[in-house]
Design a protein around this motif. Sequence first.
Motif, PDB file in Angstrom:
ATOM      1  N   VAL A  78      28.201  43.772  53.187  1.00  0.00           N
ATOM      2  CA  VAL A  78      29.028  43.856  52.603  1.00  0.00           C
ATOM      3  C   VAL A  78      28.432  44.603  50.877  1.00  0.00           C
ATOM      4  CG1 VAL A  78      31.105  43.584  51.274  1.00  0.00           C
ATOM      5  CG2 VAL A  78      30.844  42.970  53.211  1.00  0.00           C
ATOM      6  N   LEU A  79      28.653  45.794  50.530  1.00  0.00           N
ATOM      7  CA  LEU A  79      28.642  45.891  49.311  1.00  0.00           C
ATOM      8  C   LEU A  79      30.161  46.507  47.534  1.00  0.00           C
ATOM      9  CD1 LEU A  79      26.606  46.548  46.579  1.00  0.00           C
ATOM     10  CD2 LEU A  79      26.553  48.815  47.466  1.00  0.00           C
ATOM     11  N   LEU A  80      29.854  44.995  47.004  1.00  0.00           N
ATOM     12  CA  LEU A  80      30.932  45.717  46.342  1.00  0.00           C
ATOM     13  C   LEU A  80      30.612  46.353  45.337  1.00  0.00           C
ATOM     14  CD1 LEU A  80      33.035  42.183  47.354  1.00  0.00           C
ATOM     15  CD2 LEU A  80      33.504  44.332  48.273  1.00  0.00           C
ATOM     16  N   ARG A  81      31.766  47.051  44.799  1.00  0.00           N
ATOM     17  CA  ARG A  81      31.855  47.206  43.368  1.00  0.00           C
ATOM     18  C   ARG A  81      32.693  47.837  42.259  1.00  0.00           C
ATOM     19  NH1 ARG A  81      31.593  53.127  40.806  1.00  0.00           N
ATOM     20  NH2 ARG A  81      29.168  53.017  39.730  1.00  0.00           N
ATOM     21  N   ALA A  82      32.652  47.099  41.556  1.00  0.00           N
ATOM     22  CA  ALA A  82      33.022  47.446  40.355  1.00  0.00           C
ATOM     23  C   ALA A  82      33.571  47.893  38.735  1.00  0.00           C
ATOM     24  CB  ALA A  82      34.552  45.932  40.169  1.00  0.00           C
ATOM     25  N   GLU A  83      34.452  49.266  38.270  1.00  0.00           N
ATOM     26  CA  GLU A  83      34.068  49.068  37.188  1.00  0.00           C
ATOM     27  C   GLU A  83      34.981  47.985  36.128  1.00  0.00           C
ATOM     28  OE1 GLU A  83      34.860  53.180  36.240  1.00  0.00           O
ATOM     29  OE2 GLU A  83      32.924  53.880  37.994  1.00  0.00           O
ATOM     30  N   LEU A  84      34.328  47.715  35.014  1.00  0.00           N
ATOM     31  CA  LEU A  84      34.687  47.228  33.649  1.00  0.00           C
ATOM     32  C   LEU A  84      35.144  48.032  32.477  1.00  0.00           C
ATOM     33  CD1 LEU A  84      33.476  44.770  35.780  1.00  0.00           C
ATOM     34  CD2 LEU A  84      33.383  43.673  33.599  1.00  0.00           C
ATOM     35  N   GLY A  85      35.961  48.063  32.368  1.00  0.00           N
ATOM     36  CA  GLY A  85      35.610  48.625  30.183  1.00  0.00           C
ATOM     37  C   GLY A  85      35.556  48.398  29.269  1.00  0.00           C
ATOM     38  N   PRO A  86      35.567  48.190  28.694  1.00  0.00           N
ATOM     39  CA  PRO A  86      34.835  47.344  26.682  1.00  0.00           C
ATOM     40  C   PRO A  86      35.641  46.086  26.533  1.00  0.00           C
ATOM     41  CG  PRO A  86      36.210  49.208  26.152  1.00  0.00           C
ATOM     42  CD  PRO A  86      36.284  49.146  28.079  1.00  0.00           C
ATOM     43  N   ASP A  87      37.253  45.864  27.221  1.00  0.00           N
ATOM     44  CA  ASP A  87      37.688  44.612  26.991  1.00  0.00           C
ATOM     45  C   ASP A  87      37.875  44.275  28.476  1.00  0.00           C
ATOM     46  OD1 ASP A  87      38.378  45.702  24.923  1.00  0.00           O
ATOM     47  OD2 ASP A  87      40.377  47.062  25.151  1.00  0.00           O
ATOM     48  N   ASP A  88      37.314  44.066  29.580  1.00  0.00           N
ATOM     49  CA  ASP A  88      37.278  43.751  30.472  1.00  0.00           C
ATOM     50  C   ASP A  88      36.582  42.392  30.948  1.00  0.00           C
ATOM     51  OD1 ASP A  88      39.618  45.207  31.683  1.00  0.00           O
ATOM     52  OD2 ASP A  88      37.563  46.645  32.368  1.00  0.00           O
ATOM     53  N   VAL A  89      37.170  41.218  31.854  1.00  0.00           N
ATOM     54  CA  VAL A  89      35.912  40.038  31.954  1.00  0.00           C
ATOM     55  C   VAL A  89      36.279  40.003  33.186  1.00  0.00           C
ATOM     56  CG1 VAL A  89      36.811  37.420  31.747  1.00  0.00           C
ATOM     57  CG2 VAL A  89      37.403  38.876  30.089  1.00  0.00           C
ATOM     58  N   LEU A  90      35.151  40.563  33.401  1.00  0.00           N
ATOM     59  CA  LEU A  90      34.596  39.437  34.909  1.00  0.00           C
ATOM     60  C   LEU A  90      34.858  38.016  35.215  1.00  0.00           C
ATOM     61  CD1 LEU A  90      32.876  41.205  37.257  1.00  0.00           C
ATOM     62  CD2 LEU A  90      30.980  39.828  36.704  1.00  0.00           C
ATOM     63  N   PRO A  91      35.295  38.138  36.363  1.00  0.00           N
ATOM     64  CA  PRO A  91      35.888  36.730  37.351  1.00  0.00           C
ATOM     65  C   PRO A  91      34.016  36.538  37.645  1.00  0.00           C
ATOM     66  CG  PRO A  91      37.632  38.702  37.545  1.00  0.00           C
ATOM     67  CD  PRO A  91      36.832  38.995  36.730  1.00  0.00           C
ATOM     68  N   SER A  92      33.707  35.286  37.662  1.00  0.00           N
ATOM     69  CA  SER A  92      32.467  34.907  38.268  1.00  0.00           C
ATOM     70  C   SER A  92      32.665  34.534  39.871  1.00  0.00           C
ATOM     71  CB  SER A  92      32.388  33.343  37.906  1.00  0.00           C
ATOM     72  OG  SER A  92      31.329  32.700  38.265  1.00  0.00           O
ATOM     73  N   VAL A  93      31.552  34.559  40.772  1.00  0.00           N
ATOM     74  CA  VAL A  93      31.552  34.754  42.123  1.00  0.00           C
ATOM     75  C   VAL A  93      30.397  33.402  42.505  1.00  0.00           C
ATOM     76  CG1 VAL A  93      32.494  37.403  43.143  1.00  0.00           C
ATOM     77  CG2 VAL A  93      29.714  36.147  43.057  1.00  0.00           C
ATOM     78  N   ALA A  94      30.746  32.795  41.525  1.00  0.00           N
ATOM     79  CA  ALA A  94      29.654  31.764  41.830  1.00  0.00           C
ATOM     80  C   ALA A  94      29.859  30.402  42.145  1.00  0.00           C
ATOM     81  CB  ALA A  94      28.515  31.194  39.863  1.00  0.00           C
ATOM     82  N   GLY A  95      30.773  30.566  41.977  1.00  0.00           N
ATOM     83  CA  GLY A  95      31.578  29.047  43.237  1.00  0.00           C
ATOM     84  C   GLY A  95      31.809  29.582  44.360  1.00  0.00           C
ATOM     85  N   LEU A  96      31.595  30.824  45.168  1.00  0.00           N
ATOM     86  CA  LEU A  96      31.651  30.964  46.680  1.00  0.00           C
ATOM     87  C   LEU A  96      30.012  31.329  47.038  1.00  0.00           C
ATOM     88  CD1 LEU A  96      33.631  34.314  46.631  1.00  0.00           C
ATOM     89  CD2 LEU A  96      33.822  31.753  47.501  1.00  0.00           C
TER      90      LEU A  96
END
Length: 203
Positions: A81-99
Amino acid sequence: MSAASEALASRIPDALVKTAFGQTTAHVPVDGWLDAARHAHGLGCTQFDWLGVEDAGRPGAVGQRHAVLLHVLHPDTKDGVLLRAELGPDDVLPSVAGLWAGAAWHEREAAEMFGIALADGQPAHLLLPDGFGGHPLRKDFVLASRVVRPWPGRLEPGEDGTSAPSRRRAAPPGVPDPSWGPRRETPAAADHPADSPTEEPRG
């Protein structure tokens, strides 16, 4: 990309599934990034492959836009599965390291090289020395080596004297804008005696 991978992507909630050039991508909003990752993990994609960032903005444009991509696999079938999300200048990316624990290194690299913000806070330096300024993989990062040396390669149209100048000359990536850095003053005509008339020496 197999039909099984397409079926997996179509089961991600709130995802817009697109297929191009044989690659199926599940586009998700950034606020649904972690939920989509959890769902992919729940579908059996427990093997982490890679996480990367694409600078999708334009140099000099107001606001930056980055695309974050995550590829995970089913360990038995190797369907992914390839997931893709776009981030704006003020967006914060949640970490997936817990998975997927292996994603932590990739997230730190993305934060350091592209300047994206992680929900867990700014990570320690991973590849760059302490005190390094800027994010080298962004399009707006000026490479110092291209400031002190001319860009090598083929001449632009009009520079060899045999063809007409181009209407728009595109600078290679990393070449600074002419206004960047200290300006060089143009010497006055008086400083160039060869440019002004002189008397012929008398023999």
